[in-house]
Scaffold this motif. Structure first.
Motif, PDB file in Angstrom:
ATOM      1  N   GLY A 294      -9.625  -5.022  -0.885  1.00  0.00           N
ATOM      2  CA  GLY A 294     -10.442  -6.188  -1.609  1.00  0.00           C
ATOM      3  C   GLY A 294      -9.053  -6.988  -2.255  1.00  0.00           C
ATOM      4  N   THR A 295      -8.175  -5.973  -2.411  1.00  0.00           N
ATOM      5  CA  THR A 295      -7.002  -6.674  -3.265  1.00  0.00           C
ATOM      6  C   THR A 295      -5.957  -7.158  -2.443  1.00  0.00           C
ATOM      7  OG1 THR A 295      -5.967  -4.665  -3.768  1.00  0.00           O
ATOM      8  CG2 THR A 295      -7.212  -5.381  -5.352  1.00  0.00           C
ATOM      9  N   VAL A 296      -5.564  -6.485  -1.299  1.00  0.00           N
ATOM     10  CA  VAL A 296      -4.399  -6.766  -0.374  1.00  0.00           C
ATOM     11  C   VAL A 296      -4.595  -7.336   1.038  1.00  0.00           C
ATOM     12  CG1 VAL A 296      -2.403  -6.038   0.631  1.00  0.00           C
ATOM     13  CG2 VAL A 296      -2.848  -5.432  -1.996  1.00  0.00           C
ATOM     14  N   VAL A 297      -5.680  -6.477   1.719  1.00  0.00           N
ATOM     15  CA  VAL A 297      -5.844  -6.591   3.181  1.00  0.00           C
ATOM     16  C   VAL A 297      -6.917  -7.838   3.482  1.00  0.00           C
ATOM     17  CG1 VAL A 297      -6.549  -5.564   5.154  1.00  0.00           C
ATOM     18  CG2 VAL A 297      -5.818  -4.082   3.490  1.00  0.00           C
TER      19      VAL A 297
ATOM     20  N   ARG B 150       1.259   3.492  -8.397  1.00  0.00           N
ATOM     21  CA  ARG B 150       2.295   3.191  -7.670  1.00  0.00           C
ATOM     22  C   ARG B 150       2.352   1.691  -7.714  1.00  0.00           C
ATOM     23  NH1 ARG B 150      -1.511   4.235  -2.534  1.00  0.00           N
ATOM     24  NH2 ARG B 150      -2.686   2.598  -2.419  1.00  0.00           N
ATOM     25  N   ARG B 151       3.639   1.287  -7.301  1.00  0.00           N
ATOM     26  CA  ARG B 151       4.111  -0.166  -7.463  1.00  0.00           C
ATOM     27  C   ARG B 151       3.572  -1.381  -6.586  1.00  0.00           C
ATOM     28  NH1 ARG B 151       9.510  -0.745 -10.284  1.00  0.00           N
ATOM     29  NH2 ARG B 151       9.916  -2.496  -9.215  1.00  0.00           N
ATOM     30  N   THR B 152       3.651  -0.680  -5.206  1.00  0.00           N
ATOM     31  CA  THR B 152       2.904  -1.273  -4.186  1.00  0.00           C
ATOM     32  C   THR B 152       1.413  -1.122  -3.785  1.00  0.00           C
ATOM     33  OG1 THR B 152       5.099  -1.308  -3.300  1.00  0.00           O
ATOM     34  CG2 THR B 152       3.297  -2.157  -1.821  1.00  0.00           C
ATOM     35  N   ALA B 153       0.723  -2.208  -4.049  1.00  0.00           N
ATOM     36  CA  ALA B 153      -0.857  -2.209  -3.542  1.00  0.00           C
ATOM     37  C   ALA B 153      -1.607  -0.894  -4.415  1.00  0.00           C
ATOM     38  CB  ALA B 153      -1.120  -2.060  -1.966  1.00  0.00           C
ATOM     39  N   PRO B 154      -1.580  -0.780  -5.677  1.00  0.00           N
ATOM     40  CA  PRO B 154      -2.071   0.388  -6.561  1.00  0.00           C
ATOM     41  C   PRO B 154      -3.726   0.145  -6.282  1.00  0.00           C
ATOM     42  CG  PRO B 154      -1.200  -1.245  -8.176  1.00  0.00           C
ATOM     43  CD  PRO B 154      -0.682  -1.689  -6.771  1.00  0.00           C
TER      44      PRO B 154
ATOM     45  N   VAL C 151      -9.464  -2.275  -9.432  1.00  0.00           N
ATOM     46  CA  VAL C 151     -10.826  -2.992  -9.193  1.00  0.00           C
ATOM     47  C   VAL C 151     -10.445  -4.442  -9.145  1.00  0.00           C
ATOM     48  CG1 VAL C 151     -13.104  -3.398  -9.924  1.00  0.00           C
ATOM     49  CG2 VAL C 151     -11.939  -1.361 -10.629  1.00  0.00           C
ATOM     50  N   ALA C 152     -10.598  -5.044  -7.734  1.00  0.00           N
ATOM     51  CA  ALA C 152     -10.448  -6.480  -7.790  1.00  0.00           C
ATOM     52  C   ALA C 152     -11.286  -7.303  -8.569  1.00  0.00           C
ATOM     53  CB  ALA C 152     -10.702  -6.903  -6.164  1.00  0.00           C
ATOM     54  N   THR C 153     -10.871  -8.274  -9.062  1.00  0.00           N
ATOM     55  CA  THR C 153     -11.561  -8.985 -10.209  1.00  0.00           C
ATOM     56  C   THR C 153     -12.864  -9.620  -9.854  1.00  0.00           C
ATOM     57  OG1 THR C 153     -10.284 -10.995  -9.595  1.00  0.00           O
ATOM     58  CG2 THR C 153      -9.580 -10.013 -11.463  1.00  0.00           C
ATOM     59  N   ASP C 154     -13.126 -10.005  -8.431  1.00  0.00           N
ATOM     60  CA  ASP C 154     -14.483 -10.224  -7.946  1.00  0.00           C
ATOM     61  C   ASP C 154     -15.064  -9.181  -7.136  1.00  0.00           C
ATOM     62  OD1 ASP C 154     -12.459 -10.249  -5.834  1.00  0.00           O
ATOM     63  OD2 ASP C 154     -12.973 -12.085  -5.242  1.00  0.00           O
TER      64      ASP C 154
END
Ligand code: CDP
Length: 220
Positions: A132-135, A175-179, A182-185
């Motif tokens: 939900g945050t990156v992909v 981790r720094r990349t894509a930890p 919870v996505a805000t939405d």
């Protein structure tokens, strides 16, 4: 027609795979398990004697890996150089090192591209840590699933797996990349006290609230 994605994220043993499988069956979606992809790379690195903590060595080995992501019987499959690692994906050795591999930006970049490609094949329900945050940050259909650490550890033990759930979650969240976050939405679903069917029903209600339309949901 553009296809739709349901994103399911959450920590280890939170019930992501069970929910994704049930949603896929109920709504006729392709189920994509992204954890298996990180696990497959980890398995191959260990098999080749590459230290998952050595970023340069991981990047070099990754460049030579032929990763195959497909679909069989409505579910994602993964091969490395033509080999399906099978139950080895969930071995104690892979459990112990997968979070290090998943923290490598080059690994994530390669896998995220393969994961997005699934949308060309149809509507998908994809589970992982950064769906939900990156992909698929633009999908409105996001569920973050969680359960108490006690319940999650008990589930892993019942599966007969030795897996330090808490340690993996700590690594995945920091981790720094894509930890893992919870996505805000995202809709939050705590299933500590729910069985698999109750979790499915709760998820279907959340998806309907977010506007998911399918014959099945409309009948409910
Ligand atoms: O099923 P379980 O929760 O034990 O783990 P998994 O979904 O198979 O994922 C194994 C590991 O892969 C996680 O602990 C993460 O380190 C990594 N992972 C990730 O970083 N991003 C994803 N989208 C999926 C998994």
């Amino acid at each position: 027609m553009t296809h739709r994605a349901i994103a399911i994220d959450g920590p280890a043993a939170s019930g992501k795979s069970t929910l994704a499988r049930k949603l896929a069956g109920r709504l006729g979606l392709i189920m994509v398990n992204t954890g298996e992809m990180y696990r497959a790379i980890t398995w191959e690195l260990l098999r080749c004697g590459v230290d998952p903590g050595d970023r340069a060595a991981v990047v070099e080995a990754l460049a030579g890996m032929d990763l195959g992501c497909g679909v069989r019987a409505g579910r994602s499959t993964v091969t490395v150089d033509g080999v399906d690692p099978g139950p080895e994906l969930r071995s104690d050795e892979v459990n112990a090192r997968v979070s290090e591999v998943a923290a490598t930006p080059e690994v994530r970049e390669r896998l995220v591209a393969l994961q997005r490609d699934y949308l060309k094949l149809g509507d998908v329900v994809m589970e992982g840590r950064d769906i939900g945050t990156v992909v698929f940050p633009d999908t409105p259909f996001k569920i973050y699933i969680d359960a108490s650490e006690r319940v999650r550890s008990a589930r892993r033990e019942a599966d007969g797996e030795s897996d330090s759930v808490g340690r993996r979650d700590q690594a995945d969240s920091s981790r720094r990349t894509a930890p893992l976050r919870v996505a805000t939405d995202a809709a939050f679903l705590d299933n500590s006290d729910l069985d698999a069917e109750e979790t499915l029903d709760a998820a279907l209600r959340l998806l309907a609230e977010k506007g998911w339309k399918s014959t099945d949901l409309m009948e409910r």
